[in-house]
Design an enzyme around this catalytic site. Sequence first.
Site, PDB file in Angstrom:
ATOM      1  N   CYS A  46      51.583  38.020  43.496  1.00  0.00           N
ATOM      2  CA  CYS A  46      51.146  37.873  42.098  1.00  0.00           C
ATOM      3  C   CYS A  46      52.252  38.164  41.087  1.00  0.00           C
ATOM      4  CB  CYS A  46      49.938  38.751  41.828  1.00  0.00           C
ATOM      5  SG  CYS A  46      48.530  38.280  42.837  1.00  0.00           S
ATOM      6  N   HIS A  60      49.302  39.498  34.217  1.00  0.00           N
ATOM      7  CA  HIS A  60      48.766  38.795  35.389  1.00  0.00           C
ATOM      8  C   HIS A  60      47.245  38.847  35.345  1.00  0.00           C
ATOM      9  CE1 HIS A  60      47.752  37.569  39.320  1.00  0.00           C
ATOM     10  NE2 HIS A  60      47.479  38.792  39.760  1.00  0.00           N
ATOM     11  N   ASN A  70      42.001  34.815  39.596  1.00  0.00           N
ATOM     12  CA  ASN A  70      43.364  35.280  39.872  1.00  0.00           C
ATOM     13  C   ASN A  70      44.088  34.174  40.648  1.00  0.00           C
ATOM     14  OD1 ASN A  70      45.636  36.450  40.999  1.00  0.00           O
ATOM     15  ND2 ASN A  70      44.620  38.378  41.535  1.00  0.00           N
TER      16      ASN A  70
HETATM   17  O1  UT7 Z   1      46.433  39.916  42.467  1.00  0.00           O
HETATM   18  C1  UT7 Z   1      47.007  41.154  42.841  1.00  0.00           C
HETATM   19  C2  UT7 Z   1      46.393  42.116  42.018  1.00  0.00           C
HETATM   20  N1  UT7 Z   1      44.983  42.210  42.388  1.00  0.00           N
HETATM   21  C3  UT7 Z   1      44.234  42.969  41.692  1.00  0.00           C
HETATM   22  O2  UT7 Z   1      44.729  43.498  40.736  1.00  0.00           O
HETATM   23  C4  UT7 Z   1      42.828  43.266  42.126  1.00  0.00           C
HETATM   24  C5  UT7 Z   1      42.556  44.695  41.786  1.00  0.00           C
HETATM   25  N2  UT7 Z   1      41.263  45.177  42.211  1.00  0.00           N
HETATM   26  C6  UT7 Z   1      40.133  44.821  41.554  1.00  0.00           C
HETATM   27  O3  UT7 Z   1      40.157  44.003  40.646  1.00  0.00           O
HETATM   28  C7  UT7 Z   1      38.860  45.480  41.961  1.00  0.00           C
HETATM   29  O4  UT7 Z   1      39.143  46.546  42.833  1.00  0.00           O
HETATM   30  C8  UT7 Z   1      37.842  44.530  42.631  1.00  0.00           C
HETATM   31  C9  UT7 Z   1      37.290  43.563  41.606  1.00  0.00           C
HETATM   32  C10 UT7 Z   1      38.509  43.754  43.772  1.00  0.00           C
HETATM   33  C11 UT7 Z   1      36.664  45.323  43.193  1.00  0.00           C
HETATM   34  O5  UT7 Z   1      36.071  46.081  42.146  1.00  0.00           O
HETATM   35  P1  UT7 Z   1      35.790  47.641  42.337  1.00  0.00           P
HETATM   36  O6  UT7 Z   1      35.134  48.084  41.119  1.00  0.00           O
HETATM   37  O7  UT7 Z   1      37.094  48.292  42.713  1.00  0.00           O
HETATM   38  O8  UT7 Z   1      34.764  47.640  43.518  1.00  0.00           O
HETATM   39  P2  UT7 Z   1      34.871  48.323  44.980  1.00  0.00           P
HETATM   40  O9  UT7 Z   1      35.763  47.510  45.863  1.00  0.00           O
HETATM   41  O10 UT7 Z   1      35.176  49.769  44.842  1.00  0.00           O
HETATM   42  O11 UT7 Z   1      33.383  48.148  45.447  1.00  0.00           O
HETATM   43  C12 UT7 Z   1      32.295  48.752  44.718  1.00  0.00           C
HETATM   44  C13 UT7 Z   1      31.014  48.343  45.394  1.00  0.00           C
HETATM   45  C14 UT7 Z   1      31.026  48.562  46.918  1.00  0.00           C
HETATM   46  O12 UT7 Z   1      29.745  48.938  47.306  1.00  0.00           O
HETATM   47  P3  UT7 Z   1      29.430  50.522  47.594  1.00  0.00           P
HETATM   48  O13 UT7 Z   1      30.413  50.949  48.634  1.00  0.00           O
HETATM   49  O14 UT7 Z   1      29.654  51.206  46.272  1.00  0.00           O
HETATM   50  O15 UT7 Z   1      28.010  50.486  48.043  1.00  0.00           O
HETATM   51  C15 UT7 Z   1      31.329  47.166  47.441  1.00  0.00           C
HETATM   52  O16 UT7 Z   1      30.807  46.987  48.734  1.00  0.00           O
HETATM   53  O17 UT7 Z   1      30.781  46.942  45.190  1.00  0.00           O
HETATM   54  C16 UT7 Z   1      30.582  46.296  46.461  1.00  0.00           C
HETATM   55  N3  UT7 Z   1      31.144  44.955  46.355  1.00  0.00           N
HETATM   56  C17 UT7 Z   1      30.447  43.918  45.911  1.00  0.00           C
HETATM   57  N4  UT7 Z   1      29.181  43.801  45.482  1.00  0.00           N
HETATM   58  C18 UT7 Z   1      28.785  42.596  45.072  1.00  0.00           C
HETATM   59  C19 UT7 Z   1      32.408  44.550  46.653  1.00  0.00           C
HETATM   60  N5  UT7 Z   1      32.533  43.242  46.392  1.00  0.00           N
HETATM   61  C20 UT7 Z   1      31.335  42.823  45.944  1.00  0.00           C
HETATM   62  C21 UT7 Z   1      30.854  41.583  45.497  1.00  0.00           C
HETATM   63  N6  UT7 Z   1      29.578  41.511  45.064  1.00  0.00           N
HETATM   64  N7  UT7 Z   1      31.637  40.476  45.461  1.00  0.00           N
END
Ligand code: UT7
Length: 330
Positions: A112, A251, A281
């Site tokens: 990225c 980004h 992204n």
């Molecule tokens: O391109 C390189 C740079 N990339 C980035 O900068 C990406 C950076 N990361 C992010 O943008 C975020 O971490 C994400 C959008 C990928 C994820 O968001 P988050 O707020 O960090 O969520 P998480 O991974 O901590 O997951 C929170 C909850 C989990 O459930 P529990 O464990 O709290 O029960 C996940 O299982 O959300 C759940 N979850 C989803 N639920 C519905 C994860 N993905 C999904 C989904 N739909 N697509």
Amino acid sequence: MGRATILTGLGAAVPESVLTNEMLAARMDTSDEWIVSRTGIRERRVVTPDIATGDLAVQAGAHALKSAEVDAVDAVVLATTTPDHRCPATAPSVAARLGLGRVAAYDVGAVCSGFLYGLASGSGLVSAGIADRVLVIGAEAFTTIIDPGDRTTAPIFGDGAGAVVLEAGDEARRGALVAFDLGSDGDLADLIMIPAGGSRRRVARAPGDEFMKMQGRPVFMNAVTRMVESSRNVLEKTGWPPESVDLLVGHQANVRILYAVADQLGLPHEKAFVNLDRYGNTAAASIPLALADAAQRGRLCAGDRVLLTAFGGGATWGAVALEWPRLTSY
Ligand code: UT7
């Protein structure tokens, strides 16, 4: 006046096919509400099987050459994570398809952050006198390395391309790339990785090992920290006070990251350009695609101070400061 690198052309291209959050929710355990509230993304463009990264790169490159009103360059630098083939690089084929002749052409891989690494590489060719004019492209068919059933990555990524023309010029000219900051931390390589298919693990050991895996939360935290730090480094090099920045083009990974970076730099959210709602992204394509979009929406005026910053796999990061040029098309 010293020999500076001037941005003289800009173009972008996206595939026509749209994948909405509703379409994703119909095939996996997610929802429009979750995706919008956690990322800001509403839809993304995706390649169909007949489209490869090189096709998008050629389209964006052609637009950038037209915007710069030129039909020849000395080098083509293509930033991509998803080359048409593992070997050879895609840039030579893109150069040939654009009718650019037997010019230097190579790929840059920094996921990225790739476009910013590409800009630095292209600018380096110009300032070293190796090239007078360089086409720098960021292009991705990123969805080809995403597991379509993985809800932690499929809603995040999309496909597209953007390109700029860089030319040697007077440092007082509008469009000058003023300062660069690049960095990496290979100890974080595991955060964004395709486990199999490279020379270290040639064959998948577990199902899905051929797809990209991302540890979202640590990536989020590192992205904010490094993009802020890198932005501060370039602002210090330029002597620009943060509040003098007219547009922050970060980004396009997550609107919460973009606003957190703006907050820590002391910039109002209106100065953080956002178009990830429509494209998701797009990795190395995200910054030039955002620049073209911002220019089309009238968000970039000649003389504006523009700050670019990115974080990506590797881990890699960077920031670039430039003064916006007067462009006739984009
Ligand atoms: O391109 C390189 C740079 N990339 C980035 O900068 C990406 C950076 N990361 C992010 O943008 C975020 O971490 C994400 C959008 C990928 C994820 O968001 P988050 O707020 O960090 O969520 P998480 O991974 O901590 O997951 C929170 C909850 C989990 O459930 P529990 O464990 O709290 O029960 C996940 O299982 O959300 C759940 N979850 C989803 N639920 C519905 C994860 N993905 C999904 C989904 N739909 N697509």
